[in-house]
Design a protein around this motif. Structure first.
Motif, PDB file in Angstrom:
ATOM      1  N   LEU A 291     -13.108 -12.051 -29.284  1.00  0.00           N
ATOM      2  CA  LEU A 291     -14.035 -12.905 -28.545  1.00  0.00           C
ATOM      3  C   LEU A 291     -15.212 -13.362 -29.403  1.00  0.00           C
ATOM      4  O   LEU A 291     -15.601 -14.536 -29.379  1.00  0.00           O
ATOM      5  N   TYR A 292     -15.783 -12.453 -30.176  1.00  0.00           N
ATOM      6  CA  TYR A 292     -16.958 -12.780 -30.996  1.00  0.00           C
ATOM      7  C   TYR A 292     -16.625 -13.891 -31.986  1.00  0.00           C
ATOM      8  O   TYR A 292     -17.384 -14.868 -32.122  1.00  0.00           O
ATOM      9  N   GLN A 293     -15.498 -13.767 -32.662  1.00  0.00           N
ATOM     10  CA  GLN A 293     -15.095 -14.784 -33.638  1.00  0.00           C
ATOM     11  C   GLN A 293     -14.806 -16.121 -32.950  1.00  0.00           C
ATOM     12  O   GLN A 293     -15.130 -17.190 -33.486  1.00  0.00           O
ATOM     13  N   ALA A 298     -16.441 -21.699 -31.870  1.00  0.00           N
ATOM     14  CA  ALA A 298     -16.766 -22.739 -30.893  1.00  0.00           C
ATOM     15  C   ALA A 298     -18.187 -23.259 -31.095  1.00  0.00           C
ATOM     16  O   ALA A 298     -18.453 -24.455 -30.923  1.00  0.00           O
ATOM     17  N   SER A 299     -19.097 -22.369 -31.487  1.00  0.00           N
ATOM     18  CA  SER A 299     -20.489 -22.766 -31.729  1.00  0.00           C
ATOM     19  C   SER A 299     -20.597 -23.629 -32.977  1.00  0.00           C
ATOM     20  O   SER A 299     -21.302 -24.648 -32.986  1.00  0.00           O
ATOM     21  N   GLY A 337     -29.742 -10.105 -29.555  1.00  0.00           N
ATOM     22  CA  GLY A 337     -28.632  -9.649 -28.744  1.00  0.00           C
ATOM     23  C   GLY A 337     -27.310  -9.689 -29.469  1.00  0.00           C
ATOM     24  O   GLY A 337     -27.255  -9.667 -30.703  1.00  0.00           O
ATOM     25  N   THR A 338     -26.236  -9.769 -28.698  1.00  0.00           N
ATOM     26  CA  THR A 338     -24.889  -9.660 -29.264  1.00  0.00           C
ATOM     27  C   THR A 338     -24.197 -10.999 -29.418  1.00  0.00           C
ATOM     28  O   THR A 338     -23.019 -11.054 -29.786  1.00  0.00           O
ATOM     29  N   ALA A 339     -24.892 -12.085 -29.143  1.00  0.00           N
ATOM     30  CA  ALA A 339     -24.287 -13.406 -29.334  1.00  0.00           C
ATOM     31  C   ALA A 339     -24.103 -13.686 -30.816  1.00  0.00           C
ATOM     32  O   ALA A 339     -24.927 -13.267 -31.633  1.00  0.00           O
ATOM     33  N   PRO A 340     -23.040 -14.401 -31.210  1.00  0.00           N
ATOM     34  CA  PRO A 340     -22.912 -14.802 -32.617  1.00  0.00           C
ATOM     35  C   PRO A 340     -24.123 -15.639 -33.034  1.00  0.00           C
ATOM     36  O   PRO A 340     -24.666 -16.410 -32.238  1.00  0.00           O
ATOM     37  N   GLU A 341     -24.523 -15.495 -34.281  1.00  0.00           N
ATOM     38  CA  GLU A 341     -25.729 -16.195 -34.735  1.00  0.00           C
ATOM     39  C   GLU A 341     -25.648 -17.711 -34.552  1.00  0.00           C
ATOM     40  O   GLU A 341     -26.639 -18.334 -34.140  1.00  0.00           O
TER      41      GLU A 341
END
Length: 406
Positions: A291-293, A298-299, A337-341
């Motif tokens: 999910l993180y990747q 997507a970002s 937090g835990t969101a991707p940079e």
């Protein structure tokens, strides 16, 4: 005459029976300023030179402080700076999230030495705690391989997990880890590890990490707006982490939206602007190990569906920053937090321009809003920083203790 440079430090006390507080003040000054001479320490903390010398010698003897090469400033005598010894203490931090848990081992300066993770069953703490104890054992073993004296200098285990704590929650409530909230976690971990265990919510843990090695380092008043599965706020007030009467201070994600004919029912902030709301918006599985990747990609590609969520979430988070500034008057609000940079940077960009606020004064040293740690390991780092903070950071209640109890 020696140059006088600004030093950030808390004030010590020369009152009888305050040695514990003064020792912590000296260590905190060295942490914030990296290295200081005895004269610098005395001037900054307002302690007598003799008190500073006694404490520095004691800390040297305990292996917590070391002297550096003497330096000359101006025409005066050379001065000897001191710094903290990274290997003077170690701690383990644990972040228990909904589908996995992460553990790290850090030294006195917050350097991550070991890290590991394992999957977790959301509804089965009895099974999950066994996996957690095995994880901690592995981290301790690896730490011992790096530093043979680590077990003697291990000050504790810090645990971070989503809050709020102590509330009645239904087992099927996706926003609460009800089974874990009702499990005797701290007692089980203390018995299984032999360590002193402390608990804080993941937003407070991230604030601890930011204060120790991140964007809040050196700030006495900061609020860390935590973006994870839910939303929280870690409060650093007067240089100390504020947890409230039940450990639930900063649960800003539970703030309800104002009533509106368009919105219908009032919804908590985290239902509209958290990562969980993003997962729902994009049809993602929160338990997906990739999910993180996927979110990072997507970002970076500015996925249209993700960008539509950002537009809506940024409106709510912009309002949250104005609310935080109005209530707490911090030096800075830090998004972490835990969101991707890449995702966190898109949010910061979309939140500007910020709403008018009492924070708009001319003598600001820090930005009103800045990016902190945006990393899935940040809460584990903050959890590990908690035992170090508990052991070594200033606690003004120590002034009230007698010499025997200090």
């Amino acid at each position: 005459m020696d140059d006088v440079r600004p030093i950030r430090a808390k004030t010590g006390t020369n009152q009888e029976g305050a040695s514990a507080h003064n020792r912590r003040v000296i260590m905190d000054a060295l942490r914030v300023n990296r290295s200081l001479s005895r004269a610098d320490l005395a001037r900054a903390t307002r302690l007598t030179k003799q008190t500073v010398s006694n404490i520095v010698e004691e800390l040297e003897g305990d292996g917590l402080v070391v002297s550096l090469d003497a330096v000359r400033r101006g025409r005066g005598q050379p001065s000897t700076p001191y710094r903290l010894v990274a290997e003077g203490a170690f701690a383990i931090g644990l972040h228990i999230d909904r589908y996995l848990t992460r553990a790290v081992a850090v030294d006195l300066l917050g350097n991550v030495l070991v890290r590991a993770e394992t999957s977790l069953s959301l509804g089965s703490p009895a099974l999950g705690v066994k996996a957690i104890l095995d994880l901690i054992e592995g981290v301790r073993r690896d730490l011992g391989t790096l530093h043979r004296q680590s077990e003697k200098r291990l000050v504790g285990l810090g645990v971070a997990m989503p809050g709020p704590f102590g509330l009645e929650a239904k087992d099927d409530d996706p926003w609460m880890m009800a089974a874990w909230q009702n499990f005797p976690l701290l007692e089980t971990l203390a018995a299984g590890t032999g360590l002193e265990v402390g608990l804080q919510n993941d937003a407070a843990a991230s604030a601890t990490a930011e204060r120790m090695v991140g964007a809040a380092h050196g700030l006495d008043h900061a609020v860390c707006l935590y973006l994870g599965y839910g939303i929280g706020a870690g409060l650093i007030l007067n240089g100390e982490l504020y947890s409230g009467s039940t450990g639930n201070a900063g649960e800003i994600g539970m703030v309800l939206s104002p009533p509106s004919s368009e919105q219908g029912e009032r919804r908590p902030l985290e239902h509209r602007a958290s990562l969980a709301s993003l997962y729902q918006h994009m049809g993602m599985n929160a338990a997906d190990p990739d999910l993180y990747q996927a979110l990072a990609a997507a970002s970076q590609n500015r996925d249209p569906m993700l960008m539509s969520w950002i537009g809506s979430a940024a409106t709510d988070l912009r309002w949250s920053v104005q609310l935080i500034e109005t209530i707490f008057d911090p030096e800075s609000v830090i998004l972490c937090g835990t969101a991707p940079e890449p995702l966190a940077r898109l949010l910061i960009e979309a939140m500007h321009p910020l709403l008018p606020s009492i924070a708009e004064h001319r003598d600001r040293r820090a930005p009103r809003l800045q990016l902190g740690m945006s990393d899935p390991w940040a809460s584990a780092l903050g959890a590990a920083a908690e035992p170090i903070s508990r052991t070594f950071d200033p606690r003004f209640s120590a002034i009230l203790k007698t010499r025997d109890s200090a």
